[in-house]
Design an enzyme around this catalytic site. Structure first.
Site, PDB file in Angstrom:
ATOM      1  N   GLU A 176      19.298  13.637  13.426  1.00 27.48           N
ATOM      2  CA  GLU A 176      20.683  12.676  13.437  1.00 27.48           C
ATOM      3  C   GLU A 176      21.501  13.410  14.565  1.00 27.48           C
ATOM      4  O   GLU A 176      22.640  13.993  13.815  1.00 27.48           O
ATOM      5  CB  GLU A 176      21.207  12.507  12.122  1.00 27.48           C
ATOM      6  N   LYS A 213      17.802   9.072  13.403  1.00 29.38           N
ATOM      7  CA  LYS A 213      19.228   8.421  12.918  1.00 29.38           C
ATOM      8  C   LYS A 213      20.348   8.329  13.821  1.00 29.38           C
ATOM      9  O   LYS A 213      20.613   9.397  14.171  1.00 29.38           O
ATOM     10  CB  LYS A 213      19.738   9.019  11.531  1.00 29.38           C
TER      11      LYS A 213
END
Length: 295
Positions: A176, A213
């Site tokens: 992420e 993400k």
């Protein structure tokens, strides 16, 4: 690695629920839920209250595998129980939802336009506990604020270095590198980030599969190459501070990108609501996010 869970994450229709607010963000999450800081006097009570909130969400009838593929948990949530089962076991065995764990220890101070992850010297021990608790995958967050190529390269390099440690432990990492939605050069940040991600993804071995993400991109379908990359199980989007309605609208413009919302998922939920009211609001939120994720 659970093949049924891999199939759900790779091919399922739905989204990932992010229930992983940690020590620094828990007071804010509780405040949005209508529980102010004067309601608790110490950290233990605070975490008891946030577990009650998460338990209420997870046990709601609308929180099910018809719409939700996976759920990201905070470390303390993993170690606590819901109805006599550890949270990950409850999610998978009672709900059919794949459990993930947030494993980073927060963000370092900004340098070169980015915030790297803080050192995590006990990661191997945490990954062992995650396996013991039947966790499928992990999530770790960095932040990109400016289009500084050296800084972004450091973010991606650190993420993939830790991802390989996670893969070695038999878990699936969610990488992420969040692009700050308030960055004045968000689109340029995303362009550099995509180049760096593709470079590192191309270096992975055939057996090394990851998830990404990412912030919802400025240009629609900008992350198509990442979504279609053979080493990527799924690309999910964080709401990044957008209100749910705006996040859903942006998500609809990105085919193949699914939600992994936290604040946008729990928006409108309050501790003083009746179970009927709480469940109705959560059901509507889940349906909206689901619809945006499969459009």
């Amino acid at each position: 690695m659970n093949k049924a869970q891999i199939d759900i994450i790779k091919n399922g229709k739905g989204f990932i629920a992010a229930l992983d607010q940690s020590g620094g963000s828990t007071p804010k999450a509780l405040a949005l839920y209508g529980v102010n800081e004067d309601s608790y006097s110490d950290e233990d009570t605070m975490f008891d209250l946030v577990h009650e909130m998460r338990t209420r969400i997870i046990t709601s009838p609308s929180f099910n595998s018809n719409s939700i593929l996976g759920a990201i948990l905070f470390e303390q949530t993993m170690d606590r129980k819901i109805e006599d089962d550890y949270t990950a076991d409850y999610l998978w065995e009672k709900k059919g939802i794949v459990p993930f764990l947030k494993i980073d220890k927060g963000l370092a101070e900004e340098a070169e336009g980015v915030q790297l992850m803080k050192p995590n010297p006990n990661l191997n021990e945490l990954l062992k506990r995650a396996n013991d608790r039947n966790i499928f995958g992990t999530k770790m967050r960095s932040v990109v604020n400016e289009p500084n190529r050296d800084g972004i390269n450091q973010v991606v390099d650190q993420q993939f270095e830790v991802a390989k440690q996670i893969l070695h432990a038999g878990l699936v990492p969610i990488i992420e590198p969040e692009v700050n939605i308030h960055s004045e050069d968000k689109e340029k940040c995303e362009s550099i980030l995509k180049e760096e991600l593709l470079k590192y993804l191309d270096q992975l071995e055939e057996s090394q599969n990851v998830m990404l993400k990412l912030s919802i991109p400025t240009v629609s379908d900008f992350y198509r190459e990442l979504i279609e990359h053979p080493r990527v199980l799924r690309v999910v989007a964080l709401s990044g501070g957008y209100p749910r309605e705006e996040a859903n609208e942006k998500l609809r413009n990105n085919s193949g990108l699914i939600a992994s919302f936290s604040r946008a998922l729990s928006e409108g939920l309050y501790a003083n609501q009746s179970d009927e009211e709480f469940d109705a609001i959560l059901k509507a939120s889940i349906q909206e996010i689901y619809d945006a994720s499969i459009s």
